[in-house]
Scaffold this motif. Structure first.
Motif, short mmCIF file in Angstrom:
data_model
loop_
_atom_site.label_atom_id
_atom_site.label_comp_id
_atom_site.label_asym_id
_atom_site.label_seq_id
_atom_site.Cartn_x
_atom_site.Cartn_y
_atom_site.Cartn_z
N THR A 32 -7.77 -7.09 -9.87
CA THR A 32 -6.61 -7.97 -9.79
C THR A 32 -6.92 -9.20 -8.95
N ALA A 33 -7.54 -8.97 -7.80
CA ALA A 33 -7.85 -10.10 -6.90
C ALA A 33 -8.80 -11.08 -7.60
N GLU A 34 -9.82 -10.54 -8.27
CA GLU A 34 -10.80 -11.42 -8.94
C GLU A 34 -10.13 -12.20 -10.08
N LEU A 35 -9.31 -11.49 -10.85
CA LEU A 35 -8.67 -12.14 -12.00
C LEU A 35 -7.66 -13.20 -11.54
N GLU A 36 -6.91 -12.88 -10.49
CA GLU A 36 -5.93 -13.86 -9.99
C GLU A 36 -6.63 -15.11 -9.46
N GLU A 37 -7.77 -14.89 -8.82
CA GLU A 37 -8.58 -16.03 -8.34
C GLU A 37 -9.11 -16.85 -9.53
N ALA A 38 -9.59 -16.15 -10.54
CA ALA A 38 -10.22 -16.84 -11.69
C ALA A 38 -9.19 -17.59 -12.53
N SER A 39 -7.96 -17.06 -12.57
CA SER A 39 -6.95 -17.64 -13.46
C SER A 39 -5.93 -18.50 -12.71
N GLY A 40 -5.82 -18.27 -11.40
CA GLY A 40 -4.76 -18.93 -10.65
C GLY A 40 -3.38 -18.40 -10.98
N GLN A 41 -3.31 -17.19 -11.54
CA GLN A 41 -2.02 -16.61 -11.94
C GLN A 41 -1.80 -15.24 -11.32
N ASP A 42 -0.54 -14.93 -11.07
CA ASP A 42 -0.16 -13.62 -10.56
C ASP A 42 -0.12 -12.62 -11.72
N THR A 43 -0.63 -11.41 -11.49
CA THR A 43 -0.66 -10.42 -12.58
C THR A 43 0.43 -9.35 -12.44
N GLY A 44 1.20 -9.39 -11.36
CA GLY A 44 2.28 -8.42 -11.20
C GLY A 44 1.82 -7.04 -10.75
N TYR A 45 0.58 -6.95 -10.24
CA TYR A 45 0.12 -5.65 -9.72
C TYR A 45 0.96 -5.26 -8.51
N ARG A 46 1.39 -4.01 -8.48
CA ARG A 46 2.28 -3.58 -7.41
C ARG A 46 1.92 -2.15 -6.98
N ALA A 47 1.48 -1.99 -5.74
CA ALA A 47 1.09 -0.67 -5.24
C ALA A 47 2.34 0.05 -4.74
N CYS A 48 3.13 0.55 -5.68
CA CYS A 48 4.46 1.07 -5.32
C CYS A 48 4.54 2.59 -5.36
N GLY A 49 3.59 3.28 -6.02
CA GLY A 49 3.66 4.73 -6.15
C GLY A 49 4.65 5.17 -7.23
N THR A 50 4.68 6.47 -7.44
CA THR A 50 5.50 7.06 -8.51
C THR A 50 6.17 8.33 -8.01
N LEU A 51 7.37 8.57 -8.50
CA LEU A 51 8.07 9.83 -8.25
C LEU A 51 8.40 10.46 -9.60
N ALA A 52 7.85 11.66 -9.84
CA ALA A 52 8.14 12.37 -11.09
C ALA A 52 9.10 13.50 -10.76
N VAL A 53 10.29 13.49 -11.36
CA VAL A 53 11.33 14.44 -10.94
C VAL A 53 11.70 15.42 -12.06
N ALA A 54 12.35 16.50 -11.65
CA ALA A 54 12.81 17.54 -12.59
C ALA A 54 14.33 17.59 -12.57
N LEU A 55 14.91 17.69 -13.78
CA LEU A 55 16.36 17.70 -13.88
C LEU A 55 16.93 19.10 -14.07
N ASP A 56 16.12 20.01 -14.57
CA ASP A 56 16.62 21.39 -14.74
C ASP A 56 15.48 22.37 -14.47
N ALA A 57 15.78 23.66 -14.65
CA ALA A 57 14.79 24.68 -14.28
C ALA A 57 13.53 24.56 -15.14
N ASP A 58 13.68 24.22 -16.44
CA ASP A 58 12.49 24.10 -17.30
C ASP A 58 11.61 22.95 -16.84
#
Ligand code: GLY
Length: 386
Positions: A78-104
């Motif tokens: 991402t850093a190399e590409l943003e430097e090469a293009s001068g554009q933001d790529t929207g990379y976001r180190a935000c993590g993920t939460l995978a949840v369960a709604l019922d017993a299955d």
């Protein structure tokens, strides 16, 4: 008209663009043939989850290693590409939460957690209350979930825009027409004829046209990568400022056997996906598909019904017989493939660029990509040279 290059890349989605960019950086005269580079197909529909851990499946340990290797490259890529293009790529180190709604769902997630632990991956089991503390918009009935802090996201549309600019700056030539027929020179692939009549001659031709990669006329059947279209319908909602922050990370679940995920962008876009349908070449957005996505997402995050729905789209993932990508030389000398990425095209973009540039430059497929040679599907012919 006729032009000559070292490399012709057929397909200007993320995979074709990254292949062309990396090839051009290594000094290869490179062209891309695509009617709408960076602006069509799975590239503009994909949510952009980098979900090596939360999309782990039984029996896919080799693919896991490849996915993790690509995920690790994302920050530097991402850093190399943003430097090469001068554009933001929207990379976001935000993590993920995978949840369960019922017993299955809970049992399913517990199994996934056990598999992740056996595979040495970082994920943490949370109670329903802990999940809601992290993401207050979750439904009160959430039973528990997996916190995966290493599964991030990028914005595939911005990524494609940045790759397009980086390609142009690196000298890649763009032919805005589709390839209709392969050119052969003796027993070698030698480029392609385009829909506008242009003939592009090339020392190496790369099939990187996603689910369409197996359809180019003029090639022997056994050289065509066996890709099948896997339809995904996806929605885009907008989070008005008054509702922000709506979600702080990607939230996902398996509901009645189908995957549903919500990917929040910093610009207020909320991507809601995705169906997975094996219906041939159809890309219709259906009432049923939209209904199921909204129904399942509403069970997960009831507040989504307040949000403006701004886009509905469908595209075709390129599935392979084992759902892993095909990278490198095919059984036809001069013809290579970079396709079959199925659910992992965005995630595998950095690694695919490196692998393809290496094999195009040196003729040698890096060790990590050897299990993903397209020749695995033509074992009787795999001894032929690149
Ligand atoms: N990796 C997400 C999807 O294919 O829907």
């Amino acid at each position: 008209m006729s032009e000559t290059y070292d490399v012709l890349v057929i397909g200007g989605g993320l995979i074709g663009l990254v292949t062309a960019w990396r090839a051009a950086q290594r000094g290869l005269r490179t062209a891309v043939a695509d009617p709408a580079p960076g602006g069509a197909g799975a590239t503009v529909v994909a949510a952009g989850m980098l979900a090596a851990v939360t999309e782990l499946h039984y029996g896919e340990q080799a693919l896991l290693a490849l996915n993790l290797a690509s995920a690790r490259r994302y920050p530097d890529f991402t850093a190399e590409l943003e430097e090469a293009s001068g554009q933001d790529t929207g990379y976001r180190a935000c993590g993920t939460l995978a949840v369960a709604l019922d017993a299955d769902d809970r049992a399913h997630l517990r199994e996934l957690h056990a598999l992740q632990q056996r595979s040495g991956l970082d994920s943490e089991w949370l109670s329903g209350r802990e999940c809601r503390r992290l993401e207050p918009m979750l439904a009160p009935g959430v039973q528990g979930g997996l916190r995966v802090d290493g599964d991030h996201q990028t914005d595939p549309r911005r990524l494609a825009g940045a790759l397009l600019t980086a390609c142009e700056r690196a000298g890649v030539a763009f032919h805005r027409a589709g390839a209709v027929r392969a050119l052969l020179a003796g027993d070698r692939a030698a480029g392609a004829e385009l829909a506008d009549g242009t003939r592009i001659s090339a020392g190496r031709t790369v099939l990187a046209a996603g689910s369409g990669s197996g359809r180019l006329a003029g090639l022997p059947e056994e050289a065509l990568p066996p890709v099948r279209p896997v339809k995904g319908q996806i929605l885009r909602l907008r989070v008005p400022d008054a509702y922000a922050p709506f979600l702080s990370r990607t939230v996902r679940a398996v509901v009645r056997g189908g995957h549903v995920y919500l990917v929040p962008r910093e610009n207020g876009e909320l991507v809601l996906g995705a169906t997975s349908e094996e219906l041939g070449w159809d890309t219709t957005v259906t009432a049923g598909g939209v209904y199921e996505l909204l129904r399942d997402a509403h069970e997960l995050v009831p507040g989504i019904t307040e949000l403006p729905l701004v886009e509905t789209r469908a595209a075709l993932r390129p599935g392979s017989p084992d759902n892993a990508p095909m990278l490198g030389p095919t059984v036809l000398p001069g013809l290579l493939a970079a396709t079959g990425h199925h659910r992992n095209g965005v995630l595998l973009t950095p690694l695919t660029g490196d692998v393809m540039a290496e094999v195009l430059t040196t003729g040698r497929l890096p060790d990590e990509a050897v299990p993903f040679s397209p020749r695995r599907f033509a074992p009787a012919l795999q001894e032929q040279s690149a």
